[in-house]
Structures are given as structure tokens and as C-alpha cells.
Design an enzyme around this catalytic site. Structure first.
Site, PDB file in Angstrom:
ATOM      1  N   SER A 272      35.472  45.771  43.783  1.00  0.00           N
ATOM      2  CA  SER A 272      36.282  44.501  44.174  1.00  0.00           C
ATOM      3  C   SER A 272      37.919  44.520  44.315  1.00  0.00           C
ATOM      4  O   SER A 272      38.259  45.331  44.926  1.00  0.00           O
ATOM      5  CB  SER A 272      35.864  43.274  43.179  1.00  0.00           C
ATOM      6  N   HIS A 417      27.749  40.644  45.265  1.00  0.00           N
ATOM      7  CA  HIS A 417      28.729  41.307  44.976  1.00  0.00           C
ATOM      8  C   HIS A 417      28.713  41.918  43.487  1.00  0.00           C
ATOM      9  O   HIS A 417      28.918  41.172  42.499  1.00  0.00           O
ATOM     10  CB  HIS A 417      30.146  40.340  45.000  1.00  0.00           C
TER      11      HIS A 417
HETATM   12  C1  GTR Z   1      37.593  37.524  44.549  1.00  0.00           C
HETATM   13  C2  GTR Z   1      38.605  37.802  45.465  1.00  0.00           C
HETATM   14  C3  GTR Z   1      38.172  39.184  46.220  1.00  0.00           C
HETATM   15  C4  GTR Z   1      37.785  40.079  45.338  1.00  0.00           C
HETATM   16  C5  GTR Z   1      37.084  39.511  43.872  1.00  0.00           C
HETATM   17  C6  GTR Z   1      37.084  40.205  42.811  1.00  0.00           C
HETATM   18  O1  GTR Z   1      37.741  36.035  44.106  1.00  0.00           O
HETATM   19  O2  GTR Z   1      38.697  36.530  46.469  1.00  0.00           O
HETATM   20  O3  GTR Z   1      39.243  39.627  46.929  1.00  0.00           O
HETATM   21  O4  GTR Z   1      38.502  40.953  44.803  1.00  0.00           O
HETATM   22  O5  GTR Z   1      37.633  38.272  43.640  1.00  0.00           O
HETATM   23  O6  GTR Z   1      37.910  41.302  42.440  1.00  0.00           O
HETATM   24  O7  GTR Z   1      35.997  40.057  41.798  1.00  0.00           O
END
Ligand code: GTR
Length: 436
Positions: A272, A417
Site C-alpha cells: 500500500s 487490500h
Molecule cells: C489508502 C490510500 C491508499 C493506500 C492505503 C494504505 O487510504 O488511499 O493510497 O496507500 O491507504 O496505505 O493503506
């Protein structure tokens, strides 16, 4: 005049739009038409046909674009200090040769960043597990963690993090879920990593630079950087991703001094925002032999121009300190971006690079992450790589659980995610091809 531009950028980026007012597209049919910058055409229009031209002219041009327009530059003193700066020191403060169910050697290393002008220091803990029975020196995976080193395993000896660098003191008994001891172990499949003969090193990202608007109050951003808040930086002054990337370079400095670690076989991995960080680390420090991005999305592996899921505009509003202020110029004018994320991937050439997505993680645009890999291929071809680009021959997204490619690898895991064992299985297979 000095502070005028950031103010204008701030007004246009933050006050004009609240994050939830920025339109998010999840319909492939509504992805706008766009033209990607050609990684093999120099700023003056010259076509790149040789590795020498790429390395001497075009690669530095692209690196400069990412530095100036997106991630921001390191402070001059850090740039000039190069690798192994004498103001960063290491101390192994804990070691066990019989750790993790007898499988591992565990080391905890305190990294001390000293101020260049005062007695102030910032400390970060590096946690290292090495496979006990593998021949030394061992190849490594290294990456930042979100919640503290103690979340990787449930070993009681692992020190949480340097509370003095965080904004609040933390009492371990209040930590729960992913932040509790062992709470993020599903993201770090240590058994699989050790059994495959790799070491794993990790460091808590907030120890190095605080992930928040108040990043100037703590960590290395305070120590070496802005004595002011993130909004009044110079337009190309570093954001926290650059700070984290520089911190990871110091971890590599440590690896180069540890005889049990093979610093020439290190894969930097991140998830991420920390995947954006691993890409920027690999682009700016070519000592990292393999670069892995897990679900890095916007500002990472996903093409910005597709504006699918999270957009440049949205990320600059939600996380105004990750990138430099210049990046906000493109909030509503992506066509003006001199580069796009396929060129970030291309900056790794000829080193192996791996990008992973997750099928339900539409926010990170799995197809856009694949497209970046595909459009980086011509730079790798310049090196006459004998490795075929299996599955990367066409810009068609290969779909879920169908790993493709070789020197540029890609997979999309089924699910959300996250980092899961499936992802680690692919990373280990990929690293085996180049490290074993
Ligand atoms: C989210 C963000 C992403 C990603 C994520 C993370 O909120 O929009 O770009 O980086 O966080 O790092 O968990």
C-alpha cells in the site's frame, strides 16, 4: 513570495475540494483517453536506442521528474552525504540464535539518526529474522511495517517501537487487532520466508518519519528537514515517502556491514503506501536487487492517467504530506504530468521488479498496476534481456490468480487490500529465479 505558491496550491487543492467531493471512477468504460509519456524519448525529443543513452541521459531525466514533481527531493545534506553517512549509526541491542520456534536467528538493531547541527537524535528499531540453518550470508526480504515490529510475530522479546518518536506514548496493553503483539503476522508469512532460506527484516515506518500532518514534529523530517509544517514546504521539498525511502537506504547500509546478510540479494517489499515507498526506494537506490510492490495503487504502481479508483487529486487531498507540493499541480491536469508510473517501474531496469494487486482492491486499480508493468517492457528490452515477458506481451490485464511475466512479474490475488501467504509464495518464487 517564498510561501506564496504552496499557499495557492493548498487553497486550490484542499479548500476547493473535500476528499469525498472528488469523483471516483470504477467503470473501465469511463477511463479517459490518455497518451503516456514515452520512457524512451528524451526531454529534447531524442530517441533512446542504447543502454548508455538510457543510463546517462534518459533515466536521470525521469528520476528528476519523479523527484521534482511527485515525491520531493531529499534535503541537500542528505543527498550529499550519500550512502553510509557518519551521522547514522547502528547497534545490535538484542540477539537470539534460537528464536522463532528454533528456526531463526533474531537480531534487533537500534538505528540512531543524529542531527547535523544539534545533539538531537531519532531512533528506529530494525527487527531481523534469519533462517538458522541456511548457509550464510542469506538473501533477504525487507519492508516497513505499519503497526510496530512486535506485530510481526508474538515473540515477547521484540521491542514495540521508539515511543519517543511517536507523538503519544503507547501502553502495549491498549494495543489491539493488527496493532497487538503478533496482530499483523498474517501479513508476514515468516515460516514460508524462513523455510525458503530467506531472512526477513522490518522496521516500523513511524519510527523513521511520522505518517501524519504533524510529520514535521517528529522523526527524520523534523531532524533533517522541515522546521515548519508540511504545507509550507518548498514546492519540491520531500514528502514522507521520500523520507521513508531514504530510511530504507540506511537499512541497506546496515545490511552491508552484517556478514550474515547478503546485501547483494535484497528484495525490498512494501504494501500500500509502503508499496509506493518500496518502488521509490528501488528507483532511488539501485543496491536493492529486487523491488516488490504489493497493492501500492495510486502514487505507486498504478498509472495516474487512468484515474480509476484513487486519483492524484484525491490522494493529494487525503494525504497532503506523502508527496511534494508540486504534485498538486496535476490534480486536475494529468495530461501535464511529465511522467507516469510505468516510468517508475522502468527506473528499476534491468533489475527484477514485481507488482501485485488484489481483485477486490479496485481503489488501487489492479488493471492500472498491470499496465505500468506492460509499458515498462521497452526499457527492459533495451537491455536485451533474454528473459521472456510471458503474459506481458499485450496490455490485457491477466486477471486474478494468474501470475505472469519474468523479469517484470505481476499477479493479482483474489480478495481485498492486504498481504497474504499467496502473495509471499509468488515473491519467493520470483526471488528464487534471481537469487538462487
Ligand atoms: C489508502 C490510500 C491508499 C493506500 C492505503 C494504505 O487510504 O488511499 O493510497 O496507500 O491507504 O496505505 O493503506
Amino acid at each position: 513570495m517564498k510561501n506564496f505558491l504552496p499557499l495557492v496550491l493548498l487553497l486550490s487543492a484542499t479548500f476547493a475540494f473535500a476528499a469525498d467531493e472528488i469523483k471516483i471512477n470504477y467503470d473501465e468504460a469511463l477511463v479517459p483517453e490518455y497518451t503516456l509519456p514515452d520512457p524512451l524519448t528524451c526531454n529534447d525529443g531524442t530517441k533512446v536506442t542504447t543502454v548508455e543513452q538510457w543510463e546517462k541521459v534518459r533515466r536521470p531525466e525521469i528520476l528528476e521528474q519523479f523527484q521534482r514533481e511527485m515525491f520531493g527531493r531529499l534535503p541537500k545534506e542528505l543527498r550529499e552525504a550519500g550512502n553510509h553517512p557518519d551521522f547514522v549509526t547502528f547497534r545490535v541491542f538484542e540477539q537470539s540464535d534460537d528464536a522463532y520456534h528454533g528456526k531463526a536467528i533474531r537480531k534487533q538493531v537500534e538505528i540512531t539518526f543524529k542531527s547535523l547541527t544539534t545533539d538531537e537524535t531519532v531512533k528506529a528499531n530494525l527487527l531481523i529474522y534469519l533462517p538458522k540453518n541456511a548457509p550464510k550470508p542469506v538473501p533477504m526480504f525487507v519492508g516497513y511495517n505499519f503497526q510496530g515490529n512486535h506485530t510481526i510475530t508474538d515473540e515477547p522479546e521484540v521491542v514495540l517501537f521508539h515511543t519517543r518518536n511517536s507523538l503519544e506514548k503507547v501502553d502495549e496493553s491498549t494495543l489491539e487487532g493488527k496493532g497487538a503483539r503478533g496482530g499483523s503476522s498474517s501479513r508476514w508469512d515468516l515460516d514460508q520466508i524462513l523455510d525458503a532460506g530467506y531472512g526477513l527484516a522490518t522496521i516500523h515506518y513511524n519510527d523513521v518519519a511520522f505518517d501524519g500532518n504533524r510529520c514535521h514534529e517528529t522523526g527524520i523530517c523534523k531532524l533533517y528537514g522541515f522546521a515548519h509544517d508540511a504545507e509550507s514546504r518548498e514546492p519540491d521539498e520531500w514528502g514522507s515517502i521520500t523520507a521513508w525511502a531514504w530510511g530504507m537506504g540506511r537499512v541497506m547500509d546496515y545490511f552491508e556491514t552484517d556478514p550474515q546478510i547478503d546485501a547483494k540479494r535484497v528484495a525490498v517489499m512494501g504494501h500500500s503506501r509502503l508499496g509506493k515507498t518500496s518502488l521509490w526506494t528501488g528507483a532511488s537506490d539501485s543496491r536493492f536487487a529486487i523491488v516488490i510492490s504489493n497493492d501500492s495503487g495510486c502514487g505507486g504502481a498504478a498509472l495516474s492517467r487512468r484515474s480509476y479508483g484513487e486519483t492524484v487529486h484525491r490522494i493529494n487531498v487525503s494525504f497532503p504530506f506523502w508527496f511534494c507540493l508540486n504534485f498538486r499541480k496535476y490534480n486536475e491536469d494529468l495530461a501535464a504530468l511529465p511522467m507516469d508510473e510505468h516510468e517508475l517501474i522502468a527506473l528499476m531496469a534491468p533489475r527484477p521488479v514485481y507488482v501485485a494487486s488484489a481483485s477486490e482492491d479496485r481503489w488501487a486499480d489492479p488493471n492500472g498496476e498491470y499496465q505500468s508493468c506492460f509499458f515498462a517492457v521497452p526499457v527492459y528490452q533495451l537491455y536485451g534481456t533474454k528473459t521472456p515477458f510471458d503474459g506481458l506481451a499485450a496490455p490485457n490485464w491477466p486477471g486474478a490468480e494468474n501470475p505472469v511475466g519474468n523479469i517484470i512479474g505481476y499477479h493479482c490475488r483474489k480478495g481485498g487490500h492486504d498481504v497474504q501467504s499467496y502473495d509471499w509464495t509468488q515473491y519467493i518464487k520470483f526471488a528464487d529465479k534471481y537469487f538462487k
